[in-house]
Design a protein around this motif. Structure first.
Motif, mmCIF file in Angstrom:
data_model
loop_
_atom_site.group_PDB
_atom_site.id
_atom_site.type_symbol
_atom_site.label_atom_id
_atom_site.label_comp_id
_atom_site.label_asym_id
_atom_site.label_seq_id
_atom_site.Cartn_x
_atom_site.Cartn_y
_atom_site.Cartn_z
ATOM 1 N N LEU A 117 -23.992 -44.474 0.893
ATOM 2 C CA LEU A 117 -23.283 -43.288 0.401
ATOM 3 C C LEU A 117 -23.338 -43.158 -1.111
ATOM 4 C CD1 LEU A 117 -19.897 -43.043 2.364
ATOM 5 C CD2 LEU A 117 -21.741 -41.368 2.350
ATOM 6 N N HIS A 118 -23.045 -44.247 -1.805
ATOM 7 C CA HIS A 118 -22.950 -44.213 -3.264
ATOM 8 C C HIS A 118 -24.198 -44.847 -3.882
ATOM 9 C CE1 HIS A 118 -18.884 -42.888 -2.578
ATOM 10 N NE2 HIS A 118 -18.680 -43.947 -1.813
ATOM 11 N N SER A 119 -25.348 -44.372 -3.437
ATOM 12 C CA SER A 119 -26.645 -44.933 -3.776
ATOM 13 C C SER A 119 -26.877 -45.095 -5.279
ATOM 14 C CB SER A 119 -27.730 -44.017 -3.205
ATOM 15 O OG SER A 119 -28.991 -44.318 -3.742
ATOM 16 N N PRO A 120 -27.009 -46.345 -5.763
ATOM 17 C CA PRO A 120 -27.360 -46.546 -7.172
ATOM 18 C C PRO A 120 -28.734 -45.977 -7.518
ATOM 19 C CG PRO A 120 -26.443 -48.562 -6.237
ATOM 20 C CD PRO A 120 -26.700 -47.622 -5.098
ATOM 21 N N VAL A 121 -29.672 -46.020 -6.565
ATOM 22 C CA VAL A 121 -31.009 -45.484 -6.839
ATOM 23 C C VAL A 121 -30.947 -43.967 -7.005
ATOM 24 C CG1 VAL A 121 -33.327 -45.155 -5.904
ATOM 25 C CG2 VAL A 121 -32.203 -47.382 -5.690
ATOM 26 N N VAL A 136 -9.047 -54.159 7.710
ATOM 27 C CA VAL A 136 -9.363 -52.732 7.604
ATOM 28 C C VAL A 136 -10.561 -52.571 6.668
ATOM 29 C CG1 VAL A 136 -8.538 -50.471 6.834
ATOM 30 C CG2 VAL A 136 -6.978 -52.049 8.006
ATOM 31 N N ARG A 137 -11.538 -51.795 7.090
ATOM 32 C CA ARG A 137 -12.690 -51.464 6.240
ATOM 33 C C ARG A 137 -12.611 -50.000 5.847
ATOM 34 N NH1 ARG A 137 -14.983 -56.346 4.832
ATOM 35 N NH2 ARG A 137 -15.126 -57.673 6.687
ATOM 36 N N GLY A 138 -12.974 -49.695 4.610
ATOM 37 C CA GLY A 138 -12.861 -48.327 4.135
ATOM 38 C C GLY A 138 -14.144 -47.808 3.524
ATOM 39 N N ALA A 139 -14.277 -46.488 3.485
ATOM 40 C CA ALA A 139 -15.444 -45.846 2.869
ATOM 41 C C ALA A 139 -15.045 -44.464 2.374
ATOM 42 C CB ALA A 139 -16.590 -45.722 3.868
ATOM 43 N N GLY A 140 -15.736 -44.011 1.340
ATOM 44 C CA GLY A 140 -15.492 -42.671 0.844
ATOM 45 C C GLY A 140 -15.648 -42.603 -0.676
ATOM 46 N N PRO A 141 -15.603 -41.394 -1.200
ATOM 47 C CA PRO A 141 -15.591 -40.123 -0.486
ATOM 48 C C PRO A 141 -16.827 -39.971 0.394
ATOM 49 C CG PRO A 141 -15.187 -39.805 -2.847
ATOM 50 C CD PRO A 141 -15.651 -41.197 -2.673
ATOM 51 N N LEU A 142 -16.643 -39.344 1.563
ATOM 52 C CA LEU A 142 -17.716 -39.277 2.533
ATOM 53 C C LEU A 142 -18.803 -38.276 2.156
ATOM 54 C CD1 LEU A 142 -15.598 -39.456 5.809
ATOM 55 C CD2 LEU A 142 -16.872 -41.303 4.709
ATOM 56 N N ARG A 143 -18.396 -37.148 1.609
ATOM 57 C CA ARG A 143 -19.398 -36.114 1.312
ATOM 58 C C ARG A 143 -20.192 -36.498 0.068
ATOM 59 N NH1 ARG A 143 -18.843 -29.990 2.900
ATOM 60 N NH2 ARG A 143 -21.013 -29.423 2.614
ATOM 61 N N GLN A 144 -21.521 -36.565 0.231
ATOM 62 C CA GLN A 144 -22.415 -36.897 -0.868
ATOM 63 C C GLN A 144 -23.612 -35.966 -0.805
ATOM 64 O OE1 GLN A 144 -21.670 -39.275 -3.178
ATOM 65 N NE2 GLN A 144 -19.754 -39.715 -2.086
ATOM 66 N N GLY A 175 -27.957 -37.895 1.212
ATOM 67 C CA GLY A 175 -26.914 -36.894 1.343
ATOM 68 C C GLY A 175 -26.194 -37.033 2.663
ATOM 69 N N TYR A 176 -24.905 -36.710 2.671
ATOM 70 C CA TYR A 176 -24.082 -36.913 3.859
ATOM 71 C C TYR A 176 -22.975 -35.865 3.861
ATOM 72 C CZ TYR A 176 -21.609 -39.635 7.459
ATOM 73 O OH TYR A 176 -21.010 -40.051 8.621
ATOM 74 N N VAL A 177 -22.701 -35.300 5.034
ATOM 75 C CA VAL A 177 -21.658 -34.285 5.129
ATOM 76 C C VAL A 177 -20.322 -34.922 5.483
ATOM 77 C CG1 VAL A 177 -20.918 -32.146 6.250
ATOM 78 C CG2 VAL A 177 -23.344 -32.536 5.784
ATOM 79 N N ASP A 178 -20.245 -35.545 6.667
ATOM 80 C CA ASP A 178 -18.997 -36.155 7.105
ATOM 81 C C ASP A 178 -19.277 -36.963 8.370
ATOM 82 O OD1 ASP A 178 -15.900 -35.779 6.405
ATOM 83 O OD2 ASP A 178 -16.060 -35.955 8.581
ATOM 84 N N ALA A 179 -18.376 -37.898 8.674
ATOM 85 C CA ALA A 179 -18.517 -38.712 9.884
ATOM 86 C C ALA A 179 -17.913 -38.036 11.106
ATOM 87 C CB ALA A 179 -17.850 -40.069 9.665
ATOM 88 N N LEU A 180 -17.450 -36.813 10.962
ATOM 89 C CA LEU A 180 -16.696 -36.116 11.993
ATOM 90 C C LEU A 180 -17.448 -36.022 13.315
ATOM 91 C CD1 LEU A 180 -14.582 -32.985 11.161
ATOM 92 C CD2 LEU A 180 -15.770 -33.135 13.328
ATOM 93 N N THR A 181 -18.771 -35.869 13.287
ATOM 94 C CA THR A 181 -19.532 -35.687 14.528
ATOM 95 C C THR A 181 -20.257 -36.947 14.987
ATOM 96 O OG1 THR A 181 -21.298 -34.738 13.177
ATOM 97 C CG2 THR A 181 -19.833 -33.204 14.290
ATOM 98 N N GLY A 239 -20.669 -29.123 8.997
ATOM 99 C CA GLY A 239 -20.041 -28.343 7.936
ATOM 100 C C GLY A 239 -19.102 -27.284 8.481
ATOM 101 N N ALA A 240 -19.507 -26.617 9.573
ATOM 102 C CA ALA A 240 -18.655 -25.583 10.167
ATOM 103 C C ALA A 240 -17.380 -26.182 10.754
ATOM 104 C CB ALA A 240 -19.427 -24.841 11.249
ATOM 105 N N LEU A 241 -17.518 -27.296 11.467
ATOM 106 C CA LEU A 241 -16.349 -27.936 12.068
ATOM 107 C C LEU A 241 -15.429 -28.504 10.996
ATOM 108 C CD1 LEU A 241 -14.965 -28.674 14.705
ATOM 109 C CD2 LEU A 241 -16.360 -30.747 14.798
ATOM 110 N N LEU A 242 -16.021 -29.042 9.947
ATOM 111 C CA LEU A 242 -15.221 -29.572 8.844
ATOM 112 C C LEU A 242 -14.459 -28.456 8.142
ATOM 113 C CD1 LEU A 242 -14.653 -32.211 7.287
ATOM 114 C CD2 LEU A 242 -16.588 -31.652 5.810
#
Length: 337
Positions: free
Chosen positions: A140-144, A229-237, A255-261, A303-306
C-alpha cells in the motif's frame, strides 16, 4: 544480470517471482521482513484468486467459502459464488505456500529494502542489486512508488482496517459482512476452530471499540480473542501510472481502492502475472493498458459501493436493497468474483 528483481515479498511480489521463474527467467525478491509475514488482511480469497493461485502451482490450506452474506440487524442477503468456491486462508499460511512454491522454482529471496531507484538504458538498480527489470510489489505505502514520483494524493475520507482472530468454530461457509453506519465487519472462516474478523472504517479506534457497532457479533466473540490485532491504512492509494521506465508496479503498489469487496489477492496475482507476461513478450509498454483492463471492474464497482456506504442517505439502504433484490445482489457478487 538478474532478469527480474521484485521489490516486496508479499503475495503480489511472490506471485510475480513465481511467474517469472516458471517462464525460465532469473527472479530475485527483496524483502526486509522474515517469512512468513502476517499482515492485516480479510483472509477471504475470491474464486478468481483461488484459480490464479492454482495456476501458479500454489494450493494453500484453508476453509471452503460458498459465497458472501450481508448482515444488518435482522436483515440478510446472500449470494453464492458461481463456478467454484472461494477460500478462507490465514495470511501466514498463504504467504508460506507462496514462499514454498517460489523456492521450488529457484527464486532467491534476499533481505533488503528497496527505496532509492536508479535506472539506465538497459538496467535498474535498487537495494544494491541490478536487474533488467524491476517489479515493485511493495504494498500500500510503496517506497518505490514514492521514490519514482508516482505517488498521487487521494481524496478523503480515509479508511483503515483492523483484523483479529477468534477461537470459535465457524458458523457458516459464507464470508459475512456486517454493516453499520460506523463501518463494516468481515467474518471469514479460516480453520476448523478459527475465524478472522476484519473491521473497515474511517474512524481510528481499537478493534474492540469497533465491534461495539455490531452488538450481536460482539456478544458471540466476547472472550474468544486469539492473537494480536493487525492494522493497515489508509487503504485508498493511487499512482499516476503503473509503469515508469524499467519499473512496473503490481498489486497494491499500483493503486488500491478499498478492501470492501475482498479482491486484494485476486488482483495481486492477476497484475503481478500480467507484468511478467508483458516483460516475457517484450512488451512492457503494453502493461499500463493491461493493468487498467484487469482492475477496471474492481475500481468502478468498489468505488460505487464505497461512495454509497460513505453517504448518510444511502449507507442504510445497501443491505435492505440487497435483501429485497436478490438477483441484483447475486449479479454484483458474481461480477466481482
Amino acid at each position: 544480470m538478474i532478469d527480474i528483481l521484485v521489490a516486496g515479498g508479499g503475495p503480489a511480489g511472490l506471485a510475480a517471482a513465481i511467474r517469472a521463474a516458471a517462464a525460465g527467467l532469473e527472479a530475485v525478491v527483496v524483502e526486509p521482513r522474515p517469512m512468513p509475514v502476517d499482515k492485516a488482511c480479510g483472509e477471504g480469497i475470491m474464486p478468481s484468486g483461488v484459480a490464479a493461485l492454482r495456476a501458479l502451482g500454489v494450493n494453500p490450506a484453508g476453509s471452503r467459502l460458498r459465497g458472501i452474506r450481508y448482515v444488518e440487524g435482522a436483515r440478510q442477503a446472500e449470494a453464492t459464488f458461481r463456478g467454484g468456491p472461494g477460500l478462507g486462508v490465514r495470511r501466514t499460511e498463504l504467504h508460506s505456500a507462496l514462499h514454498r512454491r517460489a523456492r521450488e522454482l529457484g527464486v532467491r529471496v534476499v533481505t533488503g529494502r528497496a527505496a532509492e531507484v536508479r535506472q539506465g538504458p538497459a538496467s535498474v538498480t535498487t537495494a544494491g542489486l541490478t536487474a533488467r527489470w524491476l517489479i515493485a510489489a511493495d504494498g500500500l505505502h510503496s517506497p518505490v512508488r514514492r521514490a519514482l514520483g508516482l505517488e498521487r494524493p487521494c481524496p478523503a475520507p480515509r479508511r483503515y482496517g483492523l483484523r483479529r482472530h477468534y477461537r470459535i468454530a465457524p458458523w457458516t461457509d459464507f464470508v459475512e459482512v456486517h454493516w453499520s453506519r460506523e463501518g463494516e465487519a468481515y467474518v471469514t472462516p479460516v480453520g476448523e476452530g478459527l475465524v478472522g474478523v476484519a473491521v473497515l472504517s474511517r474512524h481510528r479506534r481499537s478493534h474492540e471499540q469497533h465491534l461495539c457497532a455490531f452488538p450481536a457479533l460482539a456478544r458471540t466473540l466476547r472472550g474468544l480473542e486469539a492473537g494480536p490485532v493487525r492494522g493497515a491504512g489508509p487503504l485508498r492509494q493511487a499512482a499516476s501510472a503503473p509503469r515508469a521506465g524499467r519499473v512496473l508496479l503490481a498489486g497494491d503498489a499500483a493503486g488500491y481502492v478499498d478492501a470492501l469487496t475482498g479482491e486484494g489477492i485476486a488482483l495481486a496475482a492477476a497484475t503481478a502475472s500480467a507484468a511478467v507476461d508483458c516483460l516475457v513478450a517484450g512488451r512492457p509498454d503494453a502493461y499500463p493498458a493491461r493493468w487498467a483492463r484487469l482492475t477496471r471492474r474492481h475500481r468502478l464497482l468498489t468505488g460505487a459501493l464505497l461512495g454509497a456506504a460513505a453517504h448518510p442517505l444511502t449507507a442504510g439502504l445497501i443491505v435492505p436493497a440487497a435483501h429485497r433484490l436478490p438477483p441484483l445482489f447475486s449479479a454484483a457478487v458474481r461480477a466481482l468474483q
